[in-house]
Design a protein around this motif. Sequence first.
Motif, PDB file in Angstrom:
ATOM      1  N   LYS A  29      -3.202  -5.640 -53.124  1.00  0.00           N
ATOM      2  CA  LYS A  29      -4.497  -4.962 -53.137  1.00  0.00           C
ATOM      3  C   LYS A  29      -5.483  -5.694 -52.231  1.00  0.00           C
ATOM      4  O   LYS A  29      -5.607  -6.914 -52.274  1.00  0.00           O
ATOM      5  N   SER A  30      -6.190  -4.937 -51.435  1.00  0.00           N
ATOM      6  CA  SER A  30      -7.214  -5.506 -50.575  1.00  0.00           C
ATOM      7  C   SER A  30      -8.458  -5.807 -51.404  1.00  0.00           C
ATOM      8  O   SER A  30      -8.881  -4.993 -52.221  1.00  0.00           O
ATOM      9  N   THR A  31      -9.000  -7.004 -51.221  1.00  0.00           N
ATOM     10  CA  THR A  31     -10.249  -7.374 -51.888  1.00  0.00           C
ATOM     11  C   THR A  31     -11.147  -8.086 -50.881  1.00  0.00           C
ATOM     12  O   THR A  31     -10.679  -8.565 -49.853  1.00  0.00           O
ATOM     13  N   GLY A  35      -8.643 -14.018 -47.444  1.00  0.00           N
ATOM     14  CA  GLY A  35      -8.956 -14.749 -46.222  1.00  0.00           C
ATOM     15  C   GLY A  35      -8.860 -13.878 -44.978  1.00  0.00           C
ATOM     16  O   GLY A  35      -7.994 -13.007 -44.891  1.00  0.00           O
ATOM     17  N   GLY A  36      -9.741 -14.120 -44.039  1.00  0.00           N
ATOM     18  CA  GLY A  36      -9.744 -13.345 -42.805  1.00  0.00           C
ATOM     19  C   GLY A  36      -9.956 -11.874 -43.105  1.00  0.00           C
ATOM     20  O   GLY A  36     -10.811 -11.503 -43.895  1.00  0.00           O
ATOM     21  N   ASN A  37      -9.147 -11.038 -42.472  1.00  0.00           N
ATOM     22  CA  ASN A  37      -9.202  -9.589 -42.708  1.00  0.00           C
ATOM     23  C   ASN A  37      -7.935  -9.116 -43.412  1.00  0.00           C
ATOM     24  O   ASN A  37      -7.555  -7.951 -43.290  1.00  0.00           O
ATOM     25  N   ALA A  38      -7.286 -10.001 -44.135  1.00  0.00           N
ATOM     26  CA  ALA A  38      -6.014  -9.684 -44.781  1.00  0.00           C
ATOM     27  C   ALA A  38      -6.196  -8.671 -45.907  1.00  0.00           C
ATOM     28  O   ALA A  38      -7.208  -8.675 -46.604  1.00  0.00           O
ATOM     29  N   ASP A  39      -5.184  -7.820 -46.049  1.00  0.00           N
ATOM     30  CA  ASP A  39      -5.181  -6.846 -47.132  1.00  0.00           C
ATOM     31  C   ASP A  39      -4.261  -7.258 -48.277  1.00  0.00           C
ATOM     32  O   ASP A  39      -4.402  -6.761 -49.389  1.00  0.00           O
ATOM     33  N   THR A  40      -3.306  -8.151 -48.008  1.00  0.00           N
ATOM     34  CA  THR A  40      -2.358  -8.588 -49.036  1.00  0.00           C
ATOM     35  C   THR A  40      -2.295 -10.105 -49.055  1.00  0.00           C
ATOM     36  O   THR A  40      -2.763 -10.770 -48.126  1.00  0.00           O
ATOM     37  N   ILE A  41      -1.687 -10.635 -50.092  1.00  0.00           N
ATOM     38  CA  ILE A  41      -1.540 -12.099 -50.170  1.00  0.00           C
ATOM     39  C   ILE A  41      -0.695 -12.622 -49.014  1.00  0.00           C
ATOM     40  O   ILE A  41      -1.029 -13.647 -48.411  1.00  0.00           O
ATOM     41  N   GLU A  44      -2.684 -12.747 -45.988  1.00  0.00           N
ATOM     42  CA  GLU A  44      -3.666 -13.823 -46.118  1.00  0.00           C
ATOM     43  C   GLU A  44      -3.042 -15.162 -45.729  1.00  0.00           C
ATOM     44  O   GLU A  44      -3.637 -15.943 -44.991  1.00  0.00           O
ATOM     45  N   PHE A  45      -1.830 -15.414 -46.208  1.00  0.00           N
ATOM     46  CA  PHE A  45      -1.155 -16.665 -45.865  1.00  0.00           C
ATOM     47  C   PHE A  45      -0.876 -16.737 -44.364  1.00  0.00           C
ATOM     48  O   PHE A  45      -0.993 -17.806 -43.761  1.00  0.00           O
ATOM     49  N   LYS A  46      -0.512 -15.611 -43.758  1.00  0.00           N
ATOM     50  CA  LYS A  46      -0.293 -15.586 -42.305  1.00  0.00           C
ATOM     51  C   LYS A  46      -1.591 -15.898 -41.572  1.00  0.00           C
ATOM     52  O   LYS A  46      -1.588 -16.604 -40.560  1.00  0.00           O
ATOM     53  N   THR A  47      -2.712 -15.388 -42.087  1.00  0.00           N
ATOM     54  CA  THR A  47      -4.021 -15.667 -41.499  1.00  0.00           C
ATOM     55  C   THR A  47      -4.304 -17.168 -41.514  1.00  0.00           C
ATOM     56  O   THR A  47      -4.903 -17.708 -40.585  1.00  0.00           O
TER      57      THR A  47
END
Length: 125
Positions: A29-31, A35-41, A44-47
């Motif tokens: 879920k996008s919140t 971090g960054g513009n990530a939509d998933t966990i 986010e880790f890739k960011t």
Amino acid sequence: MTTFDYIILALKIIVGASILNVWLIQPKKSTKWRGGNADTIIEEFKTYGLTKNMCYVIGFLKVSLAILLLLSVKFPEFTLFASLGLAALLLGSIAMHLKIKDPLYKSFPAALFLVLNLIIAYTAY
């Protein structure tokens, strides 16, 4: 039990359930906190420059420690380990937000739960 004991009990349940919610119920879920513009966990880790495998390792640790924190309601001997372990991982979360220069508000949940875990740990010590 004192009022303070009930507060610590509530904090354990809130922190444990919230972490389980993030990692088991809403990982895709996008919140506004990601971090960054990530939509998933995983995004986010890739960011953060971390691998998918690292996401799974951190996820396993956070879920395991959250379960231990919830179990500490019945088995207080788990409290210190679970709360300090989560505090360390949450400090890492804050560091990752800072690393990619996220706005400070994105670190708020991690900072809040870091403080709550330190309060829980202090009462167990």
